[in-house]
Design a protein around this motif. Structure first.
Motif, PDB file in Angstrom:
ATOM      1  N   PHE A 165     -31.816  25.969 -34.337  1.00  0.00           N
ATOM      2  CA  PHE A 165     -30.820  27.027 -34.506  1.00  0.00           C
ATOM      3  C   PHE A 165     -29.505  26.690 -33.823  1.00  0.00           C
ATOM      4  O   PHE A 165     -28.576  27.489 -33.845  1.00  0.00           O
ATOM      5  CB  PHE A 165     -31.367  28.352 -33.969  1.00  0.00           C
ATOM      6  N   GLY A 166     -29.437  25.523 -33.202  1.00  0.00           N
ATOM      7  CA  GLY A 166     -28.237  25.111 -32.510  1.00  0.00           C
ATOM      8  C   GLY A 166     -28.434  25.110 -31.007  1.00  0.00           C
ATOM      9  O   GLY A 166     -29.466  25.527 -30.484  1.00  0.00           O
ATOM     10  N   ILE A 167     -27.420  24.628 -30.327  1.00  0.00           N
ATOM     11  CA  ILE A 167     -27.433  24.538 -28.872  1.00  0.00           C
ATOM     12  C   ILE A 167     -26.425  25.557 -28.346  1.00  0.00           C
ATOM     13  O   ILE A 167     -25.213  25.370 -28.452  1.00  0.00           O
ATOM     14  CB  ILE A 167     -27.076  23.109 -28.417  1.00  0.00           C
ATOM     15  N   PRO A 168     -26.922  26.670 -27.794  1.00  0.00           N
ATOM     16  CA  PRO A 168     -26.030  27.740 -27.331  1.00  0.00           C
ATOM     17  C   PRO A 168     -25.091  27.275 -26.222  1.00  0.00           C
ATOM     18  O   PRO A 168     -25.481  26.523 -25.331  1.00  0.00           O
ATOM     19  CB  PRO A 168     -26.988  28.804 -26.802  1.00  0.00           C
ATOM     20  N   GLN A 169     -23.852  27.754 -26.286  1.00  0.00           N
ATOM     21  CA  GLN A 169     -22.840  27.455 -25.278  1.00  0.00           C
ATOM     22  C   GLN A 169     -22.600  28.650 -24.366  1.00  0.00           C
ATOM     23  O   GLN A 169     -21.717  28.613 -23.519  1.00  0.00           O
ATOM     24  CB  GLN A 169     -21.532  27.034 -25.967  1.00  0.00           C
ATOM     25  N   ARG A 170     -23.386  29.715 -24.554  1.00  0.00           N
ATOM     26  CA  ARG A 170     -23.303  30.897 -23.707  1.00  0.00           C
ATOM     27  C   ARG A 170     -24.677  31.569 -23.678  1.00  0.00           C
ATOM     28  O   ARG A 170     -25.515  31.304 -24.538  1.00  0.00           O
ATOM     29  CB  ARG A 170     -22.200  31.840 -24.145  1.00  0.00           C
ATOM     30  N   ASP A 171     -24.892  32.440 -22.712  1.00  0.00           N
ATOM     31  CA  ASP A 171     -26.231  33.002 -22.507  1.00  0.00           C
ATOM     32  C   ASP A 171     -26.385  34.455 -22.960  1.00  0.00           C
ATOM     33  O   ASP A 171     -27.373  35.105 -22.621  1.00  0.00           O
ATOM     34  CB  ASP A 171     -26.638  32.875 -21.033  1.00  0.00           C
ATOM     35  N   ASP A 172     -25.454  34.953 -23.778  1.00  0.00           N
ATOM     36  CA  ASP A 172     -25.518  36.349 -24.198  1.00  0.00           C
ATOM     37  C   ASP A 172     -25.662  36.515 -25.714  1.00  0.00           C
ATOM     38  O   ASP A 172     -25.250  37.522 -26.281  1.00  0.00           O
ATOM     39  CB  ASP A 172     -24.277  37.100 -23.717  1.00  0.00           C
ATOM     40  N   LEU A 173     -26.292  35.553 -26.379  1.00  0.00           N
ATOM     41  CA  LEU A 173     -26.395  35.605 -27.832  1.00  0.00           C
ATOM     42  C   LEU A 173     -27.619  36.405 -28.280  1.00  0.00           C
ATOM     43  O   LEU A 173     -28.694  36.304 -27.688  1.00  0.00           O
ATOM     44  CB  LEU A 173     -26.457  34.199 -28.417  1.00  0.00           C
ATOM     45  N   ALA A 174     -27.432  37.172 -29.327  1.00  0.00           N
ATOM     46  CA  ALA A 174     -28.514  37.926 -29.975  1.00  0.00           C
ATOM     47  C   ALA A 174     -28.092  38.128 -31.428  1.00  0.00           C
ATOM     48  O   ALA A 174     -26.911  38.007 -31.767  1.00  0.00           O
ATOM     49  CB  ALA A 174     -28.735  39.269 -29.291  1.00  0.00           C
TER      50      ALA A 174
END
Length: 185
Positions: A165-174
């Motif tokens: 699903f990708g590599i998140p660049q932040r910790d607040d994704l939903a």
């Protein structure tokens, strides 16, 4: 109100994707959302996610799944957009929506989503359309709201740690669920 000028999208053809279309569809989805190429359009997720947006297995799965369609949108034989429709009872799910970055912002997306809604109503007799959008994508959510979708406040956690699903660049994704009643108008 949209600020981008609407131009005639030209002669578009819509067709169901086939196995031979998988590589072109993966490239299209990737170019619309990730990497430097995506920055030419306004739907880019490059600032919040790196890595892949989809892969051949996911695209193939959408094409082959019962009750699922992956619509290809072509102009003069060239792939310009795609979207997924999945039958879920009296609802259809809308996903994997991608428009070539150079084609974004000129009204093509409006034409495609209207056609997807029409196709879902006529093919499956559904009463509503649902989709999920990354909740921090305010500009994109606003675009869908202008098309009649409403925010539900229902959130699903982002699959942190699953690089498919990708590599998140932040910790607040939903993911937020958006819905539209297709019985109105």
């Amino acid at each position: 109100m949209d600020t981008a000028p609407t131009r005639d999208p030209g002669q578009l053809t819509f067709r169901d994707a086939a196995e031979a279309d998988v590589p072109a569809l993966v490239d299209l989805v990737q170019s619309a959302y990730r990497g430097d190429a995506s920055r030419a359009g306004w739907t880019t997720e490059a600032a919040i996610l790196e890595g892949q947006r989809t892969d051949p297995e996911e695209v193939r799965g959408v094409i082959e799944a019962p009750g699922s369609r992956l619509l290809m949108v072509e102009r003069d034989g060239a792939l310009v957009a795609c979207c997924q429709l999945e039958h879920r009872g009296d609802t259809a799910y809308f996903g994997m929506f991608a428009v070539r970055p150079a084609e974004q912002g000129a009204g093509l997306g409006k034409v495609i989503i209207a056609e997807a809604e029409r196709a879902a109503r006529e093919t499956w007799g559904v009463r509503s359309m649902q989709m999920t959008v990354i909740s921090v994508r305010e500009e994109l959510i606003a675009w869908y709201e202008r098309r009649g979708y409403r925010r539900t406040g229902k959130l699903t956690p982002f699959p942190y740690g699953d690089e498919r699903f990708g590599i998140p660049q932040r910790d607040d994704l939903a993911f937020e669920l958006l819905v539209k009643d297709l019985t109105e108008g």
